[in-house]
Enzyme design. Structure first.
Site, PDB file in Angstrom:
ATOM      1  N   THR A  15       0.822  -1.228   0.000  1.00  0.00           N
ATOM      2  CA  THR A  15       0.000   0.000   0.000  1.00  0.00           C
ATOM      3  C   THR A  15       0.847   1.265   0.000  1.00  0.00           C
ATOM      4  OG1 THR A  15      -1.767  -1.098   1.171  1.00  0.00           O
ATOM      5  CG2 THR A  15      -1.743   1.273   1.336  1.00  0.00           C
ATOM      6  N   ASP A  59       1.763  -6.804  -4.486  1.00  0.00           N
ATOM      7  CA  ASP A  59       0.916  -6.712  -3.301  1.00  0.00           C
ATOM      8  C   ASP A  59       1.415  -7.874  -2.443  1.00  0.00           C
ATOM      9  OD1 ASP A  59      -2.414  -5.974  -2.615  1.00  0.00           O
ATOM     10  OD2 ASP A  59      -1.347  -7.547  -1.543  1.00  0.00           O
ATOM     11  N   SER A  60       1.621  -7.655  -1.165  1.00  0.00           N
ATOM     12  CA  SER A  60       2.303  -8.698  -0.382  1.00  0.00           C
ATOM     13  C   SER A  60       1.467  -9.957  -0.205  1.00  0.00           C
ATOM     14  CB  SER A  60       2.769  -8.156   0.971  1.00  0.00           C
ATOM     15  OG  SER A  60       1.700  -8.074   1.872  1.00  0.00           O
ATOM     16  N   SER A  61       0.217  -9.934  -0.624  1.00  0.00           N
ATOM     17  CA  SER A  61      -0.575 -11.170  -0.611  1.00  0.00           C
ATOM     18  C   SER A  61      -0.026 -12.161  -1.628  1.00  0.00           C
ATOM     19  CB  SER A  61      -2.033 -10.878  -0.926  1.00  0.00           C
ATOM     20  OG  SER A  61      -2.480  -9.837  -0.115  1.00  0.00           O
ATOM     21  N   ASP A  92       0.228  -6.833   4.757  1.00  0.00           N
ATOM     22  CA  ASP A  92      -0.528  -8.093   4.908  1.00  0.00           C
ATOM     23  C   ASP A  92       0.340  -9.283   5.298  1.00  0.00           C
ATOM     24  OD1 ASP A  92      -2.826  -6.756   4.335  1.00  0.00           O
ATOM     25  OD2 ASP A  92      -3.049  -7.505   2.291  1.00  0.00           O
ATOM     26  N   THR A 167       2.656  -9.963  14.633  1.00  0.00           N
ATOM     27  CA  THR A 167       1.467 -10.404  13.902  1.00  0.00           C
ATOM     28  C   THR A 167       0.723  -9.170  13.419  1.00  0.00           C
ATOM     29  OG1 THR A 167       1.205 -12.366  15.264  1.00  0.00           O
ATOM     30  CG2 THR A 167      -0.798 -11.523  14.287  1.00  0.00           C
ATOM     31  N   GLN A 278      -3.628 -20.683  19.229  1.00  0.00           N
ATOM     32  CA  GLN A 278      -4.408 -19.719  18.438  1.00  0.00           C
ATOM     33  C   GLN A 278      -4.428 -18.351  19.119  1.00  0.00           C
ATOM     34  OE1 GLN A 278      -8.372 -21.252  17.701  1.00  0.00           O
ATOM     35  NE2 GLN A 278      -7.576 -23.193  16.956  1.00  0.00           N
TER      36      GLN A 278
HETATM   37  N1  ASP Z   1      -2.520  -5.509   0.350  1.00  0.00           N
HETATM   38  C1  ASP Z   1      -1.465  -4.664   0.816  1.00  0.00           C
HETATM   39  C2  ASP Z   1      -0.193  -5.492   0.884  1.00  0.00           C
HETATM   40  O1  ASP Z   1       0.025  -6.177   1.831  1.00  0.00           O
HETATM   41  C3  ASP Z   1      -1.793  -4.085   2.150  1.00  0.00           C
HETATM   42  C4  ASP Z   1      -0.722  -3.186   2.739  1.00  0.00           C
HETATM   43  O2  ASP Z   1       0.292  -2.889   2.180  1.00  0.00           O
HETATM   44  O3  ASP Z   1      -0.929  -2.704   3.850  1.00  0.00           O
HETATM   45  O4  ASP Z   1       0.572  -5.471  -0.034  1.00  0.00           O
END
Ligand code: ASP
Length: 343
Positions: A15, A59-61, A92, A167, A278
């Site tokens: 982001t 995007d880190s996803s 993320d 986390t 958890q």
């Molecule tokens: N979807 C974004 C990512 O992790 C969210 C962020 O950067 O905060 O790349």
């Protein structure tokens, strides 16, 4: 005159470097030339810095082990030329990357500070500017002639955390990260206050980078109502070497005979069962309750107070490094990068 500290900023995406795509209204990554328009000019700092952008930025996803290997190699290639590193990264999966880098980089004696933001740098109310500038200052800070924080860490919203203890807790607050079992390494108010007694000390040995990562693992989150089919399907994955069992409270699990039989049978096949709570703070206290004690008898390994992110990274690293299951099982309960507080 500039002090001689040199920093390398590595842009991976996230982001912090995104803009709104006019066509779809969704956020999409900027390339580095566009991003540099929003970031502070190097002349404003007492130290010098250079930028490097990964290609493609993500995007880190979309984070995966091959990307971690590239990142570790970039750090290795530039290790001698720079005194510290700031990695701009999506929030993320930032806790996974920070955990993984902590294991891949043995004998790290320089700061690797990951940061990002919840709002892009181009937005007026962005949290990215403060996060980025303070991350740079932390990476450049010295203590008793050495780097003040020679570890992989995350800086977000005025706090510096040990990376492998962190986390992502909130998807919308600026204060997005949490370290339930380890104190902050530094806090940024009017001054930067370092918590030196909780920061790892440099060992002055040469950096060693481990690139072999094994993905022969899975995470099985327990929940009331879990079925034999669900457990069987995870434990039956072909080539599986380890399962992170996300258990309840202090490491407890159901006592149904079918469940315990499936675990016993997996343990007999040599699969490592790794008990991680958890809960977001506290840890596994093997044997405190009968429900947890049964797991110990089966041979389930305690994760103590490790986070799931760190447990995943530790297993990928250990299994990549050691083909023998017994060796991995032996090292799991040992704190190798400050990621757990063993009993
Ligand atoms: N979807 C974004 C990512 O992790 C969210 C962020 O950067 O905060 O790349």
């Amino acid at each position: 005159m500039k002090d001689p500290v040199r920093l390398l900023v590595i842009y991976t995406g996230g982001t912090i470097g995104m803009v709104v795509d006019p066509a779809s209204g969704a956020l999409k990554p900027l390339d580095f030339d566009q991003l540099s328009h929003y970031i502070p000019i190097p002349d404003a700092f007492s130290f010098s810095m250079e930028y490097l952008s990964l290609n493609p930025i993500i995007d880190s996803s979309d984070m995966k082990p091959s990307f971690w290997v590239r990142l570790a190699e970039i750090l290795e290639d530039h290790y001698n030329a720079f005194d510290g590193f700031v990695i701009l990264h999506g929030s993320d999966t930032m806790a996974y990357t920070a955990s993984m880098l902590s294991f891949m980089l043995e004998n790290l004696n320089k700061p690797v500070v990951l940061t990002g933001s919840q709002l892009p740098l181009g937005v007026l109310r962005t949290d990215g500017r403060e996060n980025f500038i303070t991350a740079l200052e932390i990476a450049a800070s010295r203590h008793q002639g050495n780097a003040a924080v020679p570890e992989v860490c995350i800086y977000f919203e005025s706090k510096l955390y040990r990376g492998n203890r962190t986390t992502k807790l909130h998807s919308g607050d600026f204060d997005a990260f949490f370290s339930g079992n380890y104190p902050c390494l530094a806090e940024a108010g009017v001054r930067l206050k370092f918590n030196h007694s909780h920061i790892r000390r440099p060992n002055f040995k040469p950096l060693k980078v481990y690139r072999e990562l094994s993905t022969d693992l899975a995470i099985l989150k327990l929940y009331p109502g879990i079925t034999p089919q669900a457990v069987e399907s995870v434990l039956g994955i072909r080539g599986l070497r380890a399962v992170i069992l996300e258990t309840f409270g202090t490491g407890n699990a159901p006592t149904d005979p079918w469940f315990l039989d499936l675990l016993k049978e997996a343990a007999l096949r040599g699969i490592i069962l790794y008990n991680v709570t958890q809960c977001k703070a506290g840890g596994v206290e093997a044997g405190r309750y009968l429900t947890g004690k049964t797991l110990v008898d089966i041979g389930v390994v305690s994760g103590y107070d490790i986070t799931t992110e760190s447990a995943l990274a530790k297993l990928m690293y250990l299994m990549g490094r050691y083909p023998e299951q017994e060796r991995v099982k032996e090292i799991l309960p040992v704190s190798i990068r400050g990621e757990i507080t063993p009993e």
